[in-house]
Design a protein around this motif. Structure first.
Motif, PDB file in Angstrom:
ATOM      1  N   PRO A 106       0.799  -1.226   0.000  1.00  0.00           N
ATOM      2  CA  PRO A 106       0.000   0.000   0.000  1.00  0.00           C
ATOM      3  C   PRO A 106       0.833   1.279   0.000  1.00  0.00           C
ATOM      4  O   PRO A 106       0.371   2.302  -0.437  1.00  0.00           O
ATOM      5  CB  PRO A 106      -0.829  -0.114   1.282  1.00  0.00           C
ATOM      6  CG  PRO A 106      -0.913  -1.569   1.546  1.00  0.00           C
ATOM      7  CD  PRO A 106       0.394  -2.138   1.046  1.00  0.00           C
ATOM      8  N   LYS A 107       2.052   1.248   0.496  1.00  0.00           N
ATOM      9  CA  LYS A 107       2.867   2.451   0.537  1.00  0.00           C
ATOM     10  C   LYS A 107       3.493   2.781  -0.813  1.00  0.00           C
ATOM     11  O   LYS A 107       3.949   3.876  -1.028  1.00  0.00           O
ATOM     12  CB  LYS A 107       3.972   2.302   1.574  1.00  0.00           C
ATOM     13  CG  LYS A 107       3.446   2.294   2.992  1.00  0.00           C
ATOM     14  CD  LYS A 107       4.579   2.187   3.963  1.00  0.00           C
ATOM     15  CE  LYS A 107       4.073   2.063   5.378  1.00  0.00           C
ATOM     16  NZ  LYS A 107       5.145   1.914   6.329  1.00  0.00           N
ATOM     17  N   LYS A 108       3.563   1.826  -1.714  1.00  0.00           N
ATOM     18  CA  LYS A 108       4.226   2.032  -2.995  1.00  0.00           C
ATOM     19  C   LYS A 108       3.210   2.336  -4.083  1.00  0.00           C
ATOM     20  O   LYS A 108       2.143   1.756  -4.137  1.00  0.00           O
ATOM     21  CB  LYS A 108       5.016   0.779  -3.384  1.00  0.00           C
ATOM     22  CG  LYS A 108       6.138   0.465  -2.422  1.00  0.00           C
ATOM     23  CD  LYS A 108       6.868  -0.790  -2.829  1.00  0.00           C
ATOM     24  CE  LYS A 108       7.920  -1.131  -1.802  1.00  0.00           C
ATOM     25  NZ  LYS A 108       8.581  -2.380  -2.090  1.00  0.00           N
ATOM     26  N   HIS A 109       3.573   3.240  -4.947  1.00  0.00           N
ATOM     27  CA  HIS A 109       2.797   3.519  -6.152  1.00  0.00           C
ATOM     28  C   HIS A 109       1.356   3.936  -5.877  1.00  0.00           C
ATOM     29  O   HIS A 109       0.446   3.498  -6.571  1.00  0.00           O
ATOM     30  CB  HIS A 109       2.820   2.310  -7.101  1.00  0.00           C
ATOM     31  CG  HIS A 109       4.190   1.781  -7.347  1.00  0.00           C
ATOM     32  ND1 HIS A 109       5.165   2.501  -7.982  1.00  0.00           N
ATOM     33  CD2 HIS A 109       4.754   0.597  -7.034  1.00  0.00           C
ATOM     34  CE1 HIS A 109       6.272   1.787  -8.050  1.00  0.00           C
ATOM     35  NE2 HIS A 109       6.058   0.632  -7.478  1.00  0.00           N
ATOM     36  N   LEU A 110       1.154   4.757  -4.869  1.00  0.00           N
ATOM     37  CA  LEU A 110      -0.191   5.239  -4.594  1.00  0.00           C
ATOM     38  C   LEU A 110      -0.488   6.453  -5.462  1.00  0.00           C
ATOM     39  O   LEU A 110       0.346   7.342  -5.594  1.00  0.00           O
ATOM     40  CB  LEU A 110      -0.334   5.642  -3.125  1.00  0.00           C
ATOM     41  CG  LEU A 110      -0.165   4.567  -2.070  1.00  0.00           C
ATOM     42  CD1 LEU A 110      -0.364   5.161  -0.687  1.00  0.00           C
ATOM     43  CD2 LEU A 110      -1.110   3.417  -2.300  1.00  0.00           C
ATOM     44  N   ASN A 111      -1.693   6.464  -6.015  1.00  0.00           N
ATOM     45  CA  ASN A 111      -2.093   7.678  -6.710  1.00  0.00           C
ATOM     46  C   ASN A 111      -2.552   8.701  -5.658  1.00  0.00           C
ATOM     47  O   ASN A 111      -2.593   8.412  -4.460  1.00  0.00           O
ATOM     48  CB  ASN A 111      -3.160   7.386  -7.772  1.00  0.00           C
ATOM     49  CG  ASN A 111      -4.476   6.905  -7.195  1.00  0.00           C
ATOM     50  OD1 ASN A 111      -4.931   7.376  -6.153  1.00  0.00           O
ATOM     51  ND2 ASN A 111      -5.109   5.963  -7.881  1.00  0.00           N
ATOM     52  N   GLN A 112      -2.911   9.878  -6.097  1.00  0.00           N
ATOM     53  CA  GLN A 112      -3.251  10.961  -5.179  1.00  0.00           C
ATOM     54  C   GLN A 112      -4.441  10.605  -4.279  1.00  0.00           C
ATOM     55  O   GLN A 112      -4.422  10.867  -3.081  1.00  0.00           O
ATOM     56  CB  GLN A 112      -3.548  12.232  -5.974  1.00  0.00           C
ATOM     57  CG  GLN A 112      -3.749  13.447  -5.108  1.00  0.00           C
ATOM     58  CD  GLN A 112      -3.928  14.714  -5.931  1.00  0.00           C
ATOM     59  OE1 GLN A 112      -4.102  14.668  -7.141  1.00  0.00           O
ATOM     60  NE2 GLN A 112      -3.885  15.849  -5.264  1.00  0.00           N
ATOM     61  N   LYS A 113      -5.464  10.004  -4.852  1.00  0.00           N
ATOM     62  CA  LYS A 113      -6.645   9.629  -4.060  1.00  0.00           C
ATOM     63  C   LYS A 113      -6.296   8.546  -3.039  1.00  0.00           C
ATOM     64  O   LYS A 113      -6.758   8.586  -1.899  1.00  0.00           O
ATOM     65  CB  LYS A 113      -7.763   9.149  -4.968  1.00  0.00           C
ATOM     66  CG  LYS A 113      -8.427  10.248  -5.751  1.00  0.00           C
ATOM     67  CD  LYS A 113      -9.565   9.696  -6.587  1.00  0.00           C
ATOM     68  CE  LYS A 113     -10.303  10.806  -7.312  1.00  0.00           C
ATOM     69  NZ  LYS A 113     -11.488  10.291  -8.006  1.00  0.00           N
ATOM     70  N   GLU A 114      -5.511   7.563  -3.445  1.00  0.00           N
ATOM     71  CA  GLU A 114      -5.118   6.496  -2.529  1.00  0.00           C
ATOM     72  C   GLU A 114      -4.267   7.046  -1.384  1.00  0.00           C
ATOM     73  O   GLU A 114      -4.439   6.655  -0.227  1.00  0.00           O
ATOM     74  CB  GLU A 114      -4.365   5.404  -3.279  1.00  0.00           C
ATOM     75  CG  GLU A 114      -5.244   4.626  -4.231  1.00  0.00           C
ATOM     76  CD  GLU A 114      -4.449   3.743  -5.168  1.00  0.00           C
ATOM     77  OE1 GLU A 114      -5.038   2.767  -5.674  1.00  0.00           O
ATOM     78  OE2 GLU A 114      -3.252   4.017  -5.426  1.00  0.00           O
ATOM     79  N   HIS A 115      -3.366   7.950  -1.711  1.00  0.00           N
ATOM     80  CA  HIS A 115      -2.538   8.573  -0.678  1.00  0.00           C
ATOM     81  C   HIS A 115      -3.429   9.326   0.326  1.00  0.00           C
ATOM     82  O   HIS A 115      -3.233   9.219   1.541  1.00  0.00           O
ATOM     83  CB  HIS A 115      -1.521   9.520  -1.314  1.00  0.00           C
ATOM     84  CG  HIS A 115      -0.623  10.179  -0.324  1.00  0.00           C
ATOM     85  ND1 HIS A 115       0.351   9.493   0.379  1.00  0.00           N
ATOM     86  CD2 HIS A 115      -0.567  11.459   0.103  1.00  0.00           C
ATOM     87  CE1 HIS A 115       0.963  10.320   1.189  1.00  0.00           C
ATOM     88  NE2 HIS A 115       0.426  11.528   1.035  1.00  0.00           N
ATOM     89  N   LYS A 116      -4.398  10.049  -0.179  1.00  0.00           N
ATOM     90  CA  LYS A 116      -5.326  10.785   0.684  1.00  0.00           C
ATOM     91  C   LYS A 116      -6.127   9.827   1.565  1.00  0.00           C
ATOM     92  O   LYS A 116      -6.312  10.079   2.757  1.00  0.00           O
ATOM     93  CB  LYS A 116      -6.259  11.646  -0.163  1.00  0.00           C
ATOM     94  CG  LYS A 116      -7.195  12.502   0.643  1.00  0.00           C
ATOM     95  CD  LYS A 116      -8.035  13.398  -0.243  1.00  0.00           C
ATOM     96  CE  LYS A 116      -8.991  14.227   0.593  1.00  0.00           C
ATOM     97  NZ  LYS A 116      -9.807  15.122  -0.242  1.00  0.00           N
ATOM     98  N   LEU A 117      -6.585   8.717   0.989  1.00  0.00           N
ATOM     99  CA  LEU A 117      -7.336   7.729   1.769  1.00  0.00           C
ATOM    100  C   LEU A 117      -6.458   7.123   2.849  1.00  0.00           C
ATOM    101  O   LEU A 117      -6.889   6.967   3.987  1.00  0.00           O
ATOM    102  CB  LEU A 117      -7.909   6.628   0.869  1.00  0.00           C
ATOM    103  CG  LEU A 117      -8.626   5.502   1.608  1.00  0.00           C
ATOM    104  CD1 LEU A 117      -9.797   6.034   2.443  1.00  0.00           C
ATOM    105  CD2 LEU A 117      -9.094   4.438   0.627  1.00  0.00           C
ATOM    106  N   ARG A 118      -5.237   6.793   2.521  1.00  0.00           N
ATOM    107  CA  ARG A 118      -4.322   6.197   3.501  1.00  0.00           C
ATOM    108  C   ARG A 118      -4.121   7.151   4.679  1.00  0.00           C
ATOM    109  O   ARG A 118      -4.130   6.741   5.839  1.00  0.00           O
ATOM    110  CB  ARG A 118      -2.999   5.841   2.849  1.00  0.00           C
ATOM    111  CG  ARG A 118      -2.122   5.013   3.740  1.00  0.00           C
ATOM    112  CD  ARG A 118      -0.856   4.566   3.016  1.00  0.00           C
ATOM    113  NE  ARG A 118      -0.062   3.784   3.931  1.00  0.00           N
ATOM    114  CZ  ARG A 118       0.654   4.306   4.943  1.00  0.00           C
ATOM    115  NH1 ARG A 118       0.669   5.610   5.157  1.00  0.00           N
ATOM    116  NH2 ARG A 118       1.344   3.519   5.738  1.00  0.00           N
TER     117      ARG A 118
END
Length: 102
Positions: free
Chosen positions: A3-15
């Motif tokens: 989950p820490k690798k290759h997150l797009n902007q939305k995924e990063h925000k969700l994390r």
């Protein structure tokens, strides 16, 4: 995928949102303090929960996982379907839907 690798902007925000909800709203051991220095207390649970949300798990499954974590990882006496885990799971799923799918 980690989950820490290759997150797009939305995924990063969700994390980030998952981390905040676990710290501020879930907090099964009761240490939340807005100015506290223990913000990383639940950090090891962020990626597994993030993965559940990305895979589309519903609030019941997320709540059961939160209960499992509290019991198996923290040694707390808790049961599936408890109010706090259901409430937090609903927050997590709603955040996922709002961030990823809008």
């Amino acid at each position: 995928m980690s989950p820490k690798k290759h997150l797009n902007q939305k995924e990063h925000k969700l994390r980030q949102c998952v981390a905040q909800i676990l710290w501020q709203d879930w907090d099964p051991i009761g240490i939340y303090n807005p100015q506290g220095d223990q913000r990383d207390e639940y950090a090891s649970y962020v990626d597994p929960i993030f993965s559940l949300l990305i895979r589309g798990y519903d609030a019941t499954k997320v709540a059961n996982y939160l209960t499992h974590l509290a019991h198996s990882q923290m040694g707390l006496s808790t049961m599936n379907g408890n109010y706090n885990d259901r409430r937090v799971a609903n927050l997590l799923v709603t955040a996922s839907l709002d961030i990823i799918y809008k």
